[in-house]
Design a protein around this motif. Structure first.
Motif, PDB file in Angstrom:
ATOM      1  N   TYR A 123      56.646  53.932  50.839  1.00 47.85           N
ATOM      2  CA  TYR A 123      57.353  53.610  49.592  1.00 47.85           C
ATOM      3  C   TYR A 123      58.862  53.596  49.837  1.00 47.85           C
ATOM      4  N   GLY A 124      59.341  54.598  50.574  1.00 48.62           N
ATOM      5  CA  GLY A 124      60.769  54.703  50.838  1.00 48.62           C
ATOM      6  C   GLY A 124      61.317  53.535  51.640  1.00 48.62           C
ATOM      7  N   ALA A 125      60.528  53.018  52.569  1.00 50.53           N
ATOM      8  CA  ALA A 125      60.975  51.886  53.377  1.00 50.53           C
ATOM      9  C   ALA A 125      61.196  50.651  52.508  1.00 50.53           C
ATOM     10  N   TYR A 126      60.289  50.403  51.562  1.00 48.94           N
ATOM     11  CA  TYR A 126      60.467  49.277  50.640  1.00 48.94           C
ATOM     12  C   TYR A 126      61.633  49.537  49.681  1.00 48.94           C
ATOM     13  N   LYS A 127      61.692  50.747  49.148  1.00 48.30           N
ATOM     14  CA  LYS A 127      62.743  51.090  48.185  1.00 48.30           C
ATOM     15  C   LYS A 127      64.128  50.911  48.803  1.00 48.30           C
ATOM     16  N   LYS A 128      64.314  51.431  50.012  1.00 48.11           N
ATOM     17  CA  LYS A 128      65.618  51.314  50.666  1.00 48.11           C
ATOM     18  C   LYS A 128      65.933  49.863  50.989  1.00 48.11           C
ATOM     19  N   SER A 129      64.947  49.087  51.378  1.00 43.03           N
ATOM     20  CA  SER A 129      65.165  47.664  51.665  1.00 43.03           C
ATOM     21  C   SER A 129      65.674  46.933  50.433  1.00 43.03           C
ATOM     22  N   LEU A 130      65.063  47.203  49.305  1.00 42.81           N
ATOM     23  CA  LEU A 130      65.472  46.540  48.065  1.00 42.81           C
ATOM     24  C   LEU A 130      66.834  47.039  47.595  1.00 42.81           C
ATOM     25  N   GLN A 161      51.292  50.602  47.900  1.00 43.14           N
ATOM     26  CA  GLN A 161      52.644  51.143  48.003  1.00 43.14           C
ATOM     27  C   GLN A 161      53.691  50.039  47.957  1.00 43.14           C
ATOM     28  N   ALA A 162      53.410  48.916  48.600  1.00 42.63           N
ATOM     29  CA  ALA A 162      54.361  47.797  48.620  1.00 42.63           C
ATOM     30  C   ALA A 162      54.612  47.260  47.217  1.00 42.63           C
ATOM     31  N   ILE A 163      53.547  46.954  46.503  1.00 41.16           N
ATOM     32  CA  ILE A 163      53.688  46.379  45.165  1.00 41.16           C
ATOM     33  C   ILE A 163      54.265  47.398  44.184  1.00 41.16           C
ATOM     34  N   TYR A 164      53.835  48.642  44.310  1.00 41.20           N
ATOM     35  CA  TYR A 164      54.349  49.700  43.437  1.00 41.20           C
ATOM     36  C   TYR A 164      55.853  49.866  43.619  1.00 41.20           C
ATOM     37  N   ALA A 165      56.309  49.894  44.867  1.00 42.66           N
ATOM     38  CA  ALA A 165      57.740  50.045  45.141  1.00 42.66           C
ATOM     39  C   ALA A 165      58.536  48.869  44.607  1.00 42.66           C
ATOM     40  N   PHE A 198      45.915  38.889  52.987  1.00 41.80           N
ATOM     41  CA  PHE A 198      46.336  37.950  51.943  1.00 41.80           C
ATOM     42  C   PHE A 198      45.518  38.144  50.671  1.00 41.80           C
ATOM     43  N   ASP A 199      44.201  38.190  50.807  1.00 43.97           N
ATOM     44  CA  ASP A 199      43.333  38.343  49.631  1.00 43.97           C
ATOM     45  C   ASP A 199      43.521  39.703  48.973  1.00 43.97           C
ATOM     46  N   THR A 200      43.655  40.754  49.776  1.00 44.68           N
ATOM     47  CA  THR A 200      43.834  42.091  49.221  1.00 44.68           C
ATOM     48  C   THR A 200      45.172  42.192  48.483  1.00 44.68           C
ATOM     49  N   GLY A 201      46.196  41.575  49.046  1.00 41.70           N
ATOM     50  CA  GLY A 201      47.499  41.595  48.390  1.00 41.70           C
ATOM     51  C   GLY A 201      47.474  40.955  47.027  1.00 41.70           C
ATOM     52  N   ASN A 202      46.827  39.814  46.921  1.00 43.86           N
ATOM     53  CA  ASN A 202      46.744  39.148  45.622  1.00 43.86           C
ATOM     54  C   ASN A 202      45.879  39.930  44.643  1.00 43.86           C
ATOM     55  N   GLU A 203      44.889  40.639  45.153  1.00 42.91           N
ATOM     56  CA  GLU A 203      44.086  41.503  44.286  1.00 42.91           C
ATOM     57  C   GLU A 203      44.941  42.622  43.712  1.00 42.91           C
ATOM     58  N   VAL A 204      45.715  43.282  44.560  1.00 43.36           N
ATOM     59  CA  VAL A 204      46.561  44.386  44.102  1.00 43.36           C
ATOM     60  C   VAL A 204      47.656  43.870  43.173  1.00 43.36           C
ATOM     61  N   LEU A 205      48.271  42.742  43.530  1.00 47.88           N
ATOM     62  CA  LEU A 205      49.341  42.184  42.703  1.00 47.88           C
ATOM     63  C   LEU A 205      48.833  41.793  41.325  1.00 47.88           C
ATOM     64  N   GLY A 206      47.575  41.347  41.255  1.00 49.57           N
ATOM     65  CA  GLY A 206      47.016  40.895  39.983  1.00 49.57           C
ATOM     66  C   GLY A 206      46.548  42.011  39.069  1.00 49.57           C
TER      67      GLY A 206
END
Length: 214
Positions: A123-130, A161-165, A198-206
């Motif tokens: 989570y921190g890696a994404y947060k700091k990147s943004l 964690q990626a989408i949540y962050a 790819f498929d899992t990412g779209n599932e989580v994003l949706g």
């Protein structure tokens, strides 16, 4: 990317489908998260995120691809000036020959068993990147799925964690408009788990999240 005459309408339609909202509203907001079947260097953006190691050395996978495109010698010198980046954080360098203004080097955790702070570090890696995007006025960023390759992070958990962050950052910075794009090549010759990612990412994003507002 903020000029409507340069809008990729296929991308806009995908955005609308991803969030279940009409395309006009998404365009007006100019903030979105999108998952694309593409390589990390295929989509020009203000910033490209490198899945880096703590020593900021040229590695394999996404890291190696970015270093070679940027110019290994120049990028390595820039990284050596910084020296080190802790797991769960990120640093920024010029992009050199990459199709971006900057490269953000995000260091995700190695997966052990989920009981060694992996969740918070990812989570921190994404947060700091943004946060670096905002600090440097970068309004489009391309991410890989950090830690889900040789670092061994389970794919579904990595996406959560990626989408949540990313969603938390958007909610916490409503006046900062940003295009967040994850590139996941589905060609098995490039990534044997690409289609699953790819498929899992779209599932989580949706998935609907009552705490997320766009």
């Amino acid at each position: 990317m903020n000029d409507t005459k340069n809008i990729d309408w296929n991308m806009v339609n995908a955005i609308g489908r991803a969030f279940g909202e009409d395309n006009e509203r998404m365009l007006r907001n100019k903030t979105y998260i999108l998952i694309e079947d593409a390589g990390i260097l295929d989509i020009p953006a203000d910033a490209i995120v490198n899945a880096a190691n703590s020593a900021l050395q040229e590695g394999g996978g996404v890291c190696g691809i970015i270093f070679r495109r940027a110019g290994s010698e120049e990028l390595q010198k820039a990284c050596e000036k910084i020296g080190h980046c802790d797991e769960g954080s990120a640093v920024i360098t010029p992009a050199f020959n990459c199709p971006a203004k900057f490269i953000i080097h995000a260091v995700g955790p190695h997966w052990i068993d989920g009981m060694h702070g992996e969740k918070d570090k990812l989570y921190g890696a994404y947060k700091k990147s943004l946060e670096l995007c905002k600090e440097n006025d970068l309004h489009s960023v391309v991410f890989p799925l950090i830690s889900a390759g040789i670092f061994g992070y389970p794919i579904y958990d990595a996406w959560c964690q990626a989408i949540y962050a990313c969603k938390n950052f958007i909610n916490s910075n409503p006046d900062f408009k940003i295009h967040i794009i994850f590139t996941i090549p589905t060609n098995p010759k490039v990534d044997r788990d690409g289609k699953k990612k790819f498929d899992t990412g779209n599932e989580v994003l949706g998935k609907e999240s009552p705490n997320i507002k766009f």
